[in-house]
Design an enzyme around this catalytic site. Structure first.
Site, PDB file in Angstrom:
ATOM      1  CG  HIS A  19      -2.100   0.893   1.035  1.00  0.00           C
ATOM      2  ND1 HIS A  19      -2.045   2.244   1.201  1.00  0.00           N
ATOM      3  CD2 HIS A  19      -3.362   0.608   0.641  1.00  0.00           C
ATOM      4  CE1 HIS A  19      -3.229   2.761   0.930  1.00  0.00           C
ATOM      5  NE2 HIS A  19      -4.041   1.792   0.576  1.00  0.00           N
ATOM      6  CG  ASP A  44      -8.592  -4.483  -2.779  1.00  0.00           C
ATOM      7  OD1 ASP A  44      -9.812  -4.397  -2.599  1.00  0.00           O
ATOM      8  OD2 ASP A  44      -7.899  -3.543  -3.187  1.00  0.00           O
TER       9      ASP A  44
HETATM   10  N1  CMC Z   1       4.261  -7.509  -4.908  1.00  0.00           N
HETATM   11  C1  CMC Z   1       5.598  -7.476  -5.093  1.00  0.00           C
HETATM   12  N2  CMC Z   1       6.348  -6.368  -4.932  1.00  0.00           N
HETATM   13  C2  CMC Z   1       5.717  -5.238  -4.593  1.00  0.00           C
HETATM   14  C3  CMC Z   1       4.323  -5.189  -4.373  1.00  0.00           C
HETATM   15  C4  CMC Z   1       3.599  -6.383  -4.547  1.00  0.00           C
HETATM   16  N3  CMC Z   1       2.282  -6.395  -4.367  1.00  0.00           N
HETATM   17  N4  CMC Z   1       3.960  -3.937  -4.042  1.00  0.00           N
HETATM   18  C5  CMC Z   1       5.077  -3.221  -4.032  1.00  0.00           C
HETATM   19  N5  CMC Z   1       6.156  -3.996  -4.363  1.00  0.00           N
HETATM   20  C6  CMC Z   1       7.560  -3.601  -4.405  1.00  0.00           C
HETATM   21  C7  CMC Z   1       7.878  -2.762  -5.641  1.00  0.00           C
HETATM   22  O1  CMC Z   1       8.279  -3.590  -6.717  1.00  0.00           O
HETATM   23  C8  CMC Z   1       8.975  -1.885  -5.126  1.00  0.00           C
HETATM   24  O2  CMC Z   1      10.170  -2.668  -5.062  1.00  0.00           O
HETATM   25  P1  CMC Z   1      11.601  -1.958  -5.294  1.00  0.00           P
HETATM   26  O3  CMC Z   1      11.754  -0.953  -4.210  1.00  0.00           O
HETATM   27  O4  CMC Z   1      12.587  -3.078  -5.241  1.00  0.00           O
HETATM   28  O5  CMC Z   1      11.520  -1.321  -6.659  1.00  0.00           O
HETATM   29  C9  CMC Z   1       8.569  -1.584  -3.672  1.00  0.00           C
HETATM   30  O6  CMC Z   1       7.780  -2.717  -3.281  1.00  0.00           O
HETATM   31  C10 CMC Z   1       7.750  -0.318  -3.519  1.00  0.00           C
HETATM   32  O7  CMC Z   1       6.647  -0.419  -4.406  1.00  0.00           O
HETATM   33  P2  CMC Z   1       5.984   0.787  -5.168  1.00  0.00           P
HETATM   34  O8  CMC Z   1       5.382   0.302  -6.445  1.00  0.00           O
HETATM   35  O9  CMC Z   1       6.945   1.938  -5.252  1.00  0.00           O
HETATM   36  O10 CMC Z   1       4.841   1.158  -4.144  1.00  0.00           O
HETATM   37  P3  CMC Z   1       3.632   2.102  -4.437  1.00  0.00           P
HETATM   38  O11 CMC Z   1       3.354   2.805  -3.182  1.00  0.00           O
HETATM   39  O12 CMC Z   1       3.900   2.945  -5.631  1.00  0.00           O
HETATM   40  O13 CMC Z   1       2.458   1.098  -4.833  1.00  0.00           O
HETATM   41  C11 CMC Z   1       0.665  -0.426  -4.648  1.00  0.00           C
HETATM   42  C12 CMC Z   1       1.445   0.696  -3.956  1.00  0.00           C
HETATM   43  C13 CMC Z   1      -0.567  -0.726  -3.808  1.00  0.00           C
HETATM   44  C14 CMC Z   1       0.186   0.066  -6.022  1.00  0.00           C
HETATM   45  C15 CMC Z   1       1.554  -1.665  -4.780  1.00  0.00           C
HETATM   46  O14 CMC Z   1       1.944  -2.122  -3.514  1.00  0.00           O
HETATM   47  C16 CMC Z   1       0.903  -2.785  -5.577  1.00  0.00           C
HETATM   48  O15 CMC Z   1       1.015  -2.807  -6.817  1.00  0.00           O
HETATM   49  N6  CMC Z   1       0.195  -3.740  -4.889  1.00  0.00           N
HETATM   50  C17 CMC Z   1      -0.575  -4.771  -5.578  1.00  0.00           C
HETATM   51  C18 CMC Z   1      -1.901  -4.206  -6.055  1.00  0.00           C
HETATM   52  C19 CMC Z   1      -2.873  -4.004  -4.910  1.00  0.00           C
HETATM   53  O16 CMC Z   1      -3.066  -4.878  -4.089  1.00  0.00           O
HETATM   54  N7  CMC Z   1      -3.547  -2.834  -4.899  1.00  0.00           N
HETATM   55  C20 CMC Z   1      -4.587  -2.520  -3.915  1.00  0.00           C
HETATM   56  C21 CMC Z   1      -4.184  -1.407  -2.996  1.00  0.00           C
HETATM   57  S1  CMC Z   1      -5.321  -1.252  -1.586  1.00  0.00           S
HETATM   58  C22 CMC Z   1      -6.853  -0.800  -2.320  1.00  0.00           C
HETATM   59  C23 CMC Z   1      -6.920   0.655  -2.642  1.00  0.00           C
HETATM   60  O17 CMC Z   1      -6.394   1.078  -3.675  1.00  0.00           O
HETATM   61  O18 CMC Z   1      -7.533   1.393  -1.878  1.00  0.00           O
END
Ligand code: CMC
Length: 432
Positions: free
Chosen positions: A309, A366
């Site tokens: 998140h 989720d």
């Molecule tokens: N699986 C594997 N690696 C992950 C995941 C994941 N679900 N989420 C983040 N990472 C890694 C990402 O690759 C990055 O690694 P590195 O630092 O080595 O490059 C690090 O963690 C930070 O990730 P980020 O993409 O910079 O984080 P963000 O804050 O931009 O993204 C997120 C947040 C929710 C989009 C992401 O965690 C994700 O894609 N999760 C899966 C989709 C999901 O479950 N979304 C629902 C969110 S809750 C419902 C709502 O939206 O209200």
């Protein structure tokens, strides 16, 4: 109207030999922000923050979220208490109007919603124009826009208070009907009209499934899911609603845009993606460790859906409530879902893994919600529509708060241009 954030101290910024005093704005819970409103005029600089991880777009009095401590409160009330005891309509009232309703206010609000739940005459035929393969989120977004064509009196760019209220009531009342009719039509089933004698949640369930008295355990499970999704401050879809609304587009187009933003798998679409991921693992023989490894592999685009998140870096308080509810609901309904076992193994493996620990990646709301929605009987591609129903009061509360904020301006971020420098136009005849 939300009280403006107060500036009690200043920070000093030195840039290119110039010094600028930046007011430090402090929120209710002592969260601090640098007010950079004068930055470009005074220095010529802008800020650069892709993904807006450090950018506050507004001051808001609706929801407080502390990602480090796993706190979520609507208008000051902890999410745990609301999920335990409030009705969804009560929660919607709280988010939109700022206080818990009195008994009379709640009765009045519920009646006003029930009176508006039916669709305008003739609108139903639009559902038959979509291809059978249409995703329910596409249908919902389109139908919210179509609803605006039946509501010309509610499109005023500068709505009076009564017009704003009427737009809010119309959307809150009719979006469940749009969602349910879309579902029934896609299944080739006749629509089931809304009923005034049922709660908001029970009415939605009867419109979907056609059972005259929905199972109280299912009503209860859906009530909780809707409340947990009702607001989450400046998330992607809510920011979209605010941005579209800031152009003085109406409530319908703002909400339709919110539905579109929510559809993405990194946001609300994650609930569908989680179940699809668990089904893939199941088909693959249940080897969840392989999928954990794939999520860690930087050469792969695969992510563990329902994990991570942007703001929660300790735990998502909603996921704790939903995990508990998941066991309870499946137990009460006597449903045994092998996907729940896979989900628990996957969670356990990820929480022990250094990759997830160091990146502070935990199950989000989720991860388990889809398993409850499956047990209730909602088809997988309809999960995100349920999320949209839950988030609707939040979107409307933010739209209203923004329009009522003094000094509200159109949202318009800047950019740092990195394309080609000026170059002369070459006529087509000289381009070879
Ligand atoms: N699986 C594997 N690696 C992950 C995941 C994941 N679900 N989420 C983040 N990472 C890694 C990402 O690759 C990055 O690694 P590195 O630092 O080595 O490059 C690090 O963690 C930070 O990730 P980020 O993409 O910079 O984080 P963000 O804050 O931009 O993204 C997120 C947040 C929710 C989009 C992401 O965690 C994700 O894609 N999760 C899966 C989709 C999901 O479950 N979304 C629902 C969110 S809750 C419902 C709502 O939206 O209200």
């Amino acid at each position: 109207m939300t009280a403006a954030a107060t500036a009690t101290e200043t920070a000093t910024l030195s840039v290119s030999g110039r010094t600028l005093a930046l007011p430090v704005v402090t929120g209710t819970e002592r969260e601090k922000a640098l007010d950079i409103a004068r930055l470009r005029t005074a220095t010529g600089y802008i800020t650069l923050d892709p993904g807006f991880g450090n950018t506050g777009a507004c001051a808001s009095g609706i929801t407080f979220l502390d990602g480090e401590r796993g706190i979520l409160r609507y208008r000051g009330f902890p999410i745990e208490s609301l999920a335990e005891s409030a009705t969804f309509t009560e929660t919607a009232y709280l988010l939109i109007y700022g206080n818990l309703p009195s008994r009379r206010e709640l009765e009045q609000f519920s009646t006003r919603l029930a009176e508006r739940a039916a669709l305008p005459d003739g609108m139903e035929r639009f559902f038959d124009l979509f291809p059978k393969t249409a995703h329910p989120m596409a249908v919902l977004s389109a139908m919210v826009t179509i609803l605006s064509t039946y509501s010309p009196a509610l499109l005023n760019p500068y709505p009076a208070r009564e017009e704003m209220d009427e737009a809010i009531l119309t959307l809150l009342a009719k979006v469940p009907t749009l969602a349910a009719y879309g579902y029934r039509r896609a299944q080739g089933l006749p629509v089931v009209p809304p009923r005034r004698d049922l709660s908001y949640t029970a009415n939605y369930l009867q419109m979907i499934f056609g059972a005259p008295s929905p199972d109280p355990a299912i009503v209860q499970a859906l009530r909780q899911i809707l409340i947990l999704h009702a607001d989450h401050e400046q998330n992607c879809s809510t920011s979209t609603v605010r941005l579209v609304g800031s152009s003085r587009a109406n409530a319908f187009s703002s909400v339709a845009a919110g539905v579109s933003a929510l559809w993405g798998p990194l946001h609300g679409g994650a609930n569908q993606a989680v179940i699809e991921m668990l089904e893939t693992i199941q088909r693959d023989g249940g080897d969840y460790k392989k999928f954990v490894a794939m999520a860690k592999d930087k050469a792969s685009t695969f992510r563990l859906m329902g994990f991570g998140h942007r703001v929660y870096k300790n735990f998502d308080p909603r996921s704790r409530i939903i995990k508990k509810a998941c066991d309870q609901v499946l137990g009460t309904l006597g449903v045994q879902d092998p996907l729940l076992d896979i989900a628990k193994h996957l969670e356990e493996a990820a929480l022990k893994d250094d990759y997830f620990i160091t990146r502070k990646l935990y199950p989000n709301v989720d991860f388990y919600s889809g398993i409850i929605l499956r047990a209730i009987g909602i088809p997988t591609n309809g999960f995100t529509v349920t999320f949209a129903l839950g988030r609707l009061p939040g979107w409307l509360a933010h739209w209203k708060e923004m329009l009522e904020s003094p000094g509200m301006r159109i949202g318009r971020p800047r950019q740092v241009y990195v394309g080609p420098a000026e170059r002369p136009y070459v006529p087509l005849s000289q381009r070879g």
